[in-house]
Design a protein around this motif. Structure first.
Motif, PDB file in Angstrom:
ATOM      1  N   LEU A  10       0.822  -1.213   0.000  1.00 33.52           N
ATOM      2  CA  LEU A  10       0.000   0.000   0.000  1.00 33.52           C
ATOM      3  C   LEU A  10       0.855   1.261   0.000  1.00 33.52           C
ATOM      4  O   LEU A  10       0.360   2.349   0.256  1.00 33.52           O
ATOM      5  CB  LEU A  10      -0.909  -0.010   1.238  1.00 33.52           C
ATOM      6  CG  LEU A  10      -1.741  -1.276   1.445  1.00 33.52           C
ATOM      7  CD1 LEU A  10      -2.530  -1.187   2.742  1.00 33.52           C
ATOM      8  CD2 LEU A  10      -2.669  -1.504   0.272  1.00 33.52           C
ATOM      9  N   SER A  11       2.145   1.093  -0.286  1.00 35.98           N
ATOM     10  CA  SER A  11       3.087   2.211  -0.155  1.00 35.98           C
ATOM     11  C   SER A  11       3.285   3.001  -1.434  1.00 35.98           C
ATOM     12  O   SER A  11       4.075   3.960  -1.440  1.00 35.98           O
ATOM     13  CB  SER A  11       4.443   1.675   0.297  1.00 35.98           C
ATOM     14  OG  SER A  11       5.050   0.900  -0.739  1.00 35.98           O
ATOM     15  N   GLY A  12       2.622   2.593  -2.508  1.00 36.21           N
ATOM     16  CA  GLY A  12       2.871   3.253  -3.774  1.00 36.21           C
ATOM     17  C   GLY A  12       4.217   2.879  -4.371  1.00 36.21           C
ATOM     18  O   GLY A  12       4.833   3.661  -5.096  1.00 36.21           O
ATOM     19  N   GLY A  13       4.700   1.699  -4.024  1.00 37.89           N
ATOM     20  CA  GLY A  13       5.948   1.215  -4.585  1.00 37.89           C
ATOM     21  C   GLY A  13       7.189   1.570  -3.799  1.00 37.89           C
ATOM     22  O   GLY A  13       8.309   1.376  -4.283  1.00 37.89           O
ATOM     23  N   LYS A  14       7.061   2.045  -2.551  1.00 37.70           N
ATOM     24  CA  LYS A  14       8.220   2.441  -1.745  1.00 37.70           C
ATOM     25  C   LYS A  14       8.978   1.235  -1.199  1.00 37.70           C
ATOM     26  O   LYS A  14      10.167   1.324  -0.906  1.00 37.70           O
ATOM     27  CB  LYS A  14       7.773   3.326  -0.575  1.00 37.70           C
ATOM     28  CG  LYS A  14       7.295   4.694  -0.995  1.00 37.70           C
ATOM     29  CD  LYS A  14       6.611   5.412   0.160  1.00 37.70           C
ATOM     30  CE  LYS A  14       7.517   5.572   1.364  1.00 37.70           C
ATOM     31  NZ  LYS A  14       6.818   6.303   2.454  1.00 37.70           N
ATOM     32  N   TYR A  15       8.292   0.090  -1.039  1.00 41.18           N
ATOM     33  CA  TYR A  15       8.910  -1.067  -0.393  1.00 41.18           C
ATOM     34  C   TYR A  15       8.809  -2.312  -1.272  1.00 41.18           C
ATOM     35  O   TYR A  15       8.282  -3.345  -0.847  1.00 41.18           O
ATOM     36  CB  TYR A  15       8.250  -1.325   0.965  1.00 41.18           C
ATOM     37  CG  TYR A  15       8.104  -0.094   1.814  1.00 41.18           C
ATOM     38  CD1 TYR A  15       9.224   0.596   2.263  1.00 41.18           C
ATOM     39  CD2 TYR A  15       6.850   0.387   2.183  1.00 41.18           C
ATOM     40  CE1 TYR A  15       9.111   1.726   3.063  1.00 41.18           C
ATOM     41  CE2 TYR A  15       6.716   1.508   2.980  1.00 41.18           C
ATOM     42  CZ  TYR A  15       7.843   2.183   3.408  1.00 41.18           C
ATOM     43  OH  TYR A  15       7.722   3.298   4.194  1.00 41.18           O
ATOM     44  N   PRO A  16       9.298  -2.287  -2.495  1.00 42.63           N
ATOM     45  CA  PRO A  16       9.095  -3.431  -3.403  1.00 42.63           C
ATOM     46  C   PRO A  16       9.803  -4.697  -2.944  1.00 42.63           C
ATOM     47  O   PRO A  16       9.262  -5.804  -3.103  1.00 42.63           O
ATOM     48  CB  PRO A  16       9.669  -2.920  -4.730  1.00 42.63           C
ATOM     49  CG  PRO A  16      10.667  -1.860  -4.338  1.00 42.63           C
ATOM     50  CD  PRO A  16      10.068  -1.200  -3.133  1.00 42.63           C
ATOM     51  N   PHE A  47       5.438 -16.206   2.712  1.00 45.96           N
ATOM     52  CA  PHE A  47       4.117 -16.721   3.086  1.00 45.96           C
ATOM     53  C   PHE A  47       3.437 -17.502   1.965  1.00 45.96           C
ATOM     54  O   PHE A  47       2.345 -18.023   2.162  1.00 45.96           O
ATOM     55  CB  PHE A  47       3.211 -15.563   3.527  1.00 45.96           C
ATOM     56  CG  PHE A  47       3.607 -14.944   4.836  1.00 45.96           C
ATOM     57  CD1 PHE A  47       3.413 -15.621   6.019  1.00 45.96           C
ATOM     58  CD2 PHE A  47       4.210 -13.701   4.867  1.00 45.96           C
ATOM     59  CE1 PHE A  47       3.790 -15.061   7.221  1.00 45.96           C
ATOM     60  CE2 PHE A  47       4.584 -13.124   6.074  1.00 45.96           C
ATOM     61  CZ  PHE A  47       4.376 -13.809   7.257  1.00 45.96           C
ATOM     62  N   GLY A  48       4.062 -17.588   0.799  1.00 47.24           N
ATOM     63  CA  GLY A  48       3.418 -18.264  -0.319  1.00 47.24           C
ATOM     64  C   GLY A  48       2.127 -17.577  -0.706  1.00 47.24           C
ATOM     65  O   GLY A  48       1.140 -18.233  -1.072  1.00 47.24           O
ATOM     66  N   ALA A  49       2.140 -16.248  -0.655  1.00 52.81           N
ATOM     67  CA  ALA A  49       0.934 -15.458  -0.875  1.00 52.81           C
ATOM     68  C   ALA A  49       1.016 -14.699  -2.197  1.00 52.81           C
ATOM     69  O   ALA A  49       2.091 -14.516  -2.771  1.00 52.81           O
ATOM     70  CB  ALA A  49       0.734 -14.470   0.282  1.00 52.81           C
ATOM     71  N   THR A  50      -0.137 -14.242  -2.665  1.00 53.72           N
ATOM     72  CA  THR A  50      -0.209 -13.439  -3.876  1.00 53.72           C
ATOM     73  C   THR A  50       0.087 -11.983  -3.545  1.00 53.72           C
ATOM     74  O   THR A  50      -0.489 -11.419  -2.615  1.00 53.72           O
ATOM     75  CB  THR A  50      -1.601 -13.545  -4.517  1.00 53.72           C
ATOM     76  OG1 THR A  50      -1.864 -14.918  -4.844  1.00 53.72           O
ATOM     77  CG2 THR A  50      -1.695 -12.688  -5.775  1.00 53.72           C
ATOM     78  N   LEU A  51       1.001 -11.368  -4.305  1.00 56.67           N
ATOM     79  CA  LEU A  51       1.345  -9.967  -4.095  1.00 56.67           C
ATOM     80  C   LEU A  51       0.390  -9.073  -4.875  1.00 56.67           C
ATOM     81  O   LEU A  51       0.188  -9.260  -6.070  1.00 56.67           O
ATOM     82  CB  LEU A  51       2.789  -9.708  -4.539  1.00 56.67           C
ATOM     83  CG  LEU A  51       3.291  -8.264  -4.465  1.00 56.67           C
ATOM     84  CD1 LEU A  51       3.190  -7.717  -3.051  1.00 56.67           C
ATOM     85  CD2 LEU A  51       4.712  -8.171  -4.992  1.00 56.67           C
ATOM     86  N   VAL A  52      -0.186  -8.087  -4.174  1.00 59.01           N
ATOM     87  CA  VAL A  52      -1.162  -7.187  -4.787  1.00 59.01           C
ATOM     88  C   VAL A  52      -0.728  -5.745  -4.552  1.00 59.01           C
ATOM     89  O   VAL A  52      -0.372  -5.380  -3.423  1.00 59.01           O
ATOM     90  CB  VAL A  52      -2.575  -7.407  -4.198  1.00 59.01           C
ATOM     91  CG1 VAL A  52      -3.550  -6.385  -4.754  1.00 59.01           C
ATOM     92  CG2 VAL A  52      -3.054  -8.823  -4.471  1.00 59.01           C
ATOM     93  N   THR A  53      -0.740  -4.960  -5.605  1.00 58.48           N
ATOM     94  CA  THR A  53      -0.521  -3.517  -5.499  1.00 58.48           C
ATOM     95  C   THR A  53      -1.816  -2.845  -5.914  1.00 58.48           C
ATOM     96  O   THR A  53      -2.097  -2.712  -7.109  1.00 58.48           O
ATOM     97  CB  THR A  53       0.632  -3.056  -6.411  1.00 58.48           C
ATOM     98  OG1 THR A  53       1.798  -3.814  -6.109  1.00 58.48           O
ATOM     99  CG2 THR A  53       0.937  -1.580  -6.202  1.00 58.48           C
ATOM    100  N   PRO A  54      -2.668  -2.463  -4.958  1.00 60.17           N
ATOM    101  CA  PRO A  54      -4.014  -1.982  -5.286  1.00 60.17           C
ATOM    102  C   PRO A  54      -4.040  -0.828  -6.262  1.00 60.17           C
ATOM    103  O   PRO A  54      -5.009  -0.652  -6.997  1.00 60.17           O
ATOM    104  CB  PRO A  54      -4.571  -1.568  -3.926  1.00 60.17           C
ATOM    105  CG  PRO A  54      -3.811  -2.406  -2.955  1.00 60.17           C
ATOM    106  CD  PRO A  54      -2.433  -2.539  -3.532  1.00 60.17           C
ATOM    107  N   ALA A  55      -2.987  -0.031  -6.331  1.00 59.05           N
ATOM    108  CA  ALA A  55      -2.992   1.113  -7.242  1.00 59.05           C
ATOM    109  C   ALA A  55      -2.958   0.685  -8.698  1.00 59.05           C
ATOM    110  O   ALA A  55      -3.365   1.436  -9.588  1.00 59.05           O
ATOM    111  CB  ALA A  55      -1.795   2.018  -6.939  1.00 59.05           C
TER     112      ALA A  55
END
Length: 472
Positions: A415-421, A431-439
Motif C-alpha cells: 500500500l506504499s505506492g511502490g516504496k517497499y518493493p 508466506f506463499g501469498a499473492t502480491l497485490v498492489t491496489p494502485a
C-alpha cells in the motif's frame, strides 16, 4: 530411554550450561602448543592436525571453503553436565550458531531442551524423547548397540545431536562443539575472567551448591557490566530461580548464556592466545568434544575475530515465547511427560521457514518498511500475534496485528505506492501469498476488501493457517 530431569533444589542435579565457541583461542593455542598438541588432539575427538594457515584450495564443502566462497556455515553448540552431574550427557543447552560470510553476520539461536522429537539413531531404530537426550544416546554405545557407525565413539553424541536438531531447524550442520560446565569454569579462569553486562540485577536465593543444598545467602549480581571469574560466570549462566521475573524465564537464561558466549569470544580473540595455550588445553582436554579439525578452527578464528558485536544477532526459542512464535504446546505428546514441548506440526515447517531466513537480504532490511499481519484465517485466533513475533527477530518493523473476516487465500498488499518493493516481494515469497498492489491491480479472486494502511499488509487466510499447523 526416559529423559532424566535436571532441576534445582535440595538433592537436585547440577545443570549443564552454554556451549562455548572458543574457536579463536583454541586454534591459535593449538597451533603452537608444542609437545602437548598431539595428546590434546587424541583426547578431544576430531581435532586432527589438518593443514592450517591460509588454505589456498581447501576441500569443497569444508568450513574454510564455505567461508572463502561466502556460503553459510552452521555450528551446533552443546552444554552438558559432565562428571559432576548424575545425568552427565543430557545437553540442557543447545545453541545454533549460523554464520553468513557474504554479509559478515552471525546469529545465535537457543533451542529448547524440552522439545519432543524422534531421535533416529539406527536403521529402523527411533526414540521419541526430549531433544536434550540425543547427545546422551550417541554417547552411550553400550545401551544402544544398533546405532549407526557415525553415532558411535567420541564424537557420536554430537553427530546424533546435529542430526536431530537438523530435523527441527532444517539446517545442515558443519560441525559441533560440546563442553561440560567444568570446562566452562576452567576456560573463563584461564582467560583471566570475562566481562558480562546484565540488563537487570540477578538475585537467586535458591542457587544450588555442590552438596545437594543451596548457596548460603544466595547469589547476587547488580545490573550493568562487571568482570566475573569462572564460578561466577557459571552462576550467571545457570541461575533459574531469580527474584527478577525477566531473569527467571528460559528466555532470560538463554539471553545470559548468549551474552557469556560473546564475552568469551571477545576475550579469547583479544588476549594473547598463544601465551595462554597451556591453560586453555588444561581446561578443555577432558571436558571438550568437537567434530571440527584445526583447519576449521583456524578459518573460524580468522572470520569471527573481525566481527563486531553489532553483527551478531540473538534469539531464544524458549518455553516463555514458544507458543507465541511457533505452533507448539506444553504437554500432550501422548502424555509421556508432564512438562514437555510438543509440536502440533511434526514436520516443523514453521521453524524450517524461520531458520531458512535467518539472514535477510540487507537491501530488504534497508527499506525499513512498516509491516502489519492481519489474521483472516479460521481456527487459529491468535495467528496474527504469533506470526508478528516470528518476524520481529529477523529485523522487520512489525505493527500491531488486526483480525479480519475469514478468507481462503493469503495476500500481501503493498500500500506504499511502490516504496517497499523488496519487502513486499520477500513477504509474498515467505508466506506463499499473492502480491497485490491496489494502485495498479485488483485484489483477485478470494481476497477481501483492500485493507487500510500505507505500508505492507499481510492478510493470512485459511491456506496459511493450515500450513502453520502442519495440515496443508
Amino acid at each position: 530411554m526416559r529423559a532424566r530431569k535436571s532441576q534445582y533444589g535440595p538433592r537436585r542435579r547440577l545443570r549443564a550450561i552454554a556451549g562455548i565457541l572458543l574457536l579463536g583461542a583454541v586454534a591459535a593455542g593449538l597451533l603452537l602448543g608444542g609437545f602437548r598438541l598431539a595428546d590434546f588432539l587424541r583426547t578431544v575427538g576430531n581435532l586432527s592436525p589438518a593443514a592450517v594457515g591460509k588454505q589456498v584450495d581447501p576441500p569443497v564443502g569444508s568450513i574454510p571453503y564455505k567461508l572463502q566462497h561466502e556460503q553459510q556455515v552452521n555450528i551446533l553448540l552443546l552444554g552438558y553436565g559432565g562428571a559432576e552431574n548424575d545425568a552427565p550427557y543430557l545437553t540442557d543447552t543447545l545453541m545454533v550458531v549460523s554464520i553468513d560470510p557474504a554479509t559478515h553476520r552471525m546469529m545465535e539461536v537457543s533451542v529448547p531442551r524440552d522439545l519432543m522429537v524422534h531421535i533416529d539413531y539406527g536403521t529402523g531404530k527411533s526414540l521419541f524423547n526430549k531433544i536434550n537426550v540425543a547427545y546422551s544416546v550417541g554417547a552411550d554405545d553400550a545401551s544402544y548397540p544398533g546405532k549407526k557407525a557415525e553415532y558411535r565413539g567420541k564424537t557420536g553424541g554430537g553427530k546424533l545431536a546435529m542430526a536431530t536438531v537438523s530435523k527441527v531447524t532444517g539446517l545442515q550442520f558443519d560441525g559441533f562443539v560440546a563442553v561440560d560446565f567444568k570446562a566452562f569454569r576452567d576456560v573463563v579462569d584461564a582467560l583471566g575472567g570475562v566481562q558480562v553486562c546484565l540488563d537487570t540485577p540477578l538475585d537467586d536465593n535458591q542457587y544450588p551448591n555442590y552438596h545437594n543444598g543451596y548457596v548460603a545467602g544466595g547469589i547476587h549480581y547488580p545490573a550493568g557490566c562487571q568482570n566475573v571469574n569462572g564460578e561466577q560466570a557459571l552462576q550467571i549462566a545457570r541461575s533459574r530461580h531469580t527474584v527478577q521475573p525477566e531473569q527467571a524465564s528460559d528466555f532470560g537464561r538463554a539471553r545470559r548464556q548468549q551474552l557469556l558466549v560473546n564475552s568469551i569470544r571477545r576475550k579469547a580473540t583479544s588476549v594473547n592466545a598463544v601465551a595462554k595455550a597451556p591453560q586453555l588445553m588444561d581446561a578443555l582436554q577432558k571436558n571438550f568434544v568437537s567434530s571440527l579439525d584445526l583447519a576449521d578452527l583456524n578459518a573460524l578464528y580468522g572470520f569471527e575475530g573481525k566481527l563486531p558485536d553489532t553483527a551478531i544477532g540473538h534469539f531464544g526459542i524458549t518455553q516463555d515465547d514458544l507458543v507465541q512464535r511457533f505452533y507448539l504446546q506444553r504437554g500432550g505428546c501422548g502424555d509421556i511427560y508432564a512438562d514437555v514441548l510438543c509440536p502440533l506440526d511434526p514436520s516443523f515447517g514453521v521453524m524450517h521457514a524461520f531458520f531458512a531466513n535467518l539472514f535477510i537480504d540487507p537491501k530488504v532490511a534497508a527499506e525499513k518498511a512498516p509491516i502489519r499481519i492481519d489474521n483472516a484465517s479460521a481456527g487459529v485466533e491468535d495467528l496474527g500475534p504469533r506470526v508478528s513475533n516470528v518476524l520481529k527477530p529477523l529485523g522487520f518493523l512489525v505493527e500491531n496485528p488486526q483480525r479480519r473476516r475469514t478468507q481462503a487465500q493469503s495476500f500481501v498488499y503493498d500500500l506504499s505506492g511502490g516504496k517497499y518493493p523488496r519487502t513486499a516481494q520477500w513477504l509474498a515469497t515467505y508466506f506463499g501469498a499473492t502480491l497485490v498492489t491496489p494502485a495498479t491491480a485488483t485484489p483477485g479472486a478470494g481476497a477481501a476488501a483492500v485493507p487500510a494502511g500505507d505500508g505492507v499488509v499481510v492478510v493470512l487466510g485459511r491456506d496459511y493457517a493450515l500450513r502453520w499447523t502442519g495440515q496443508g
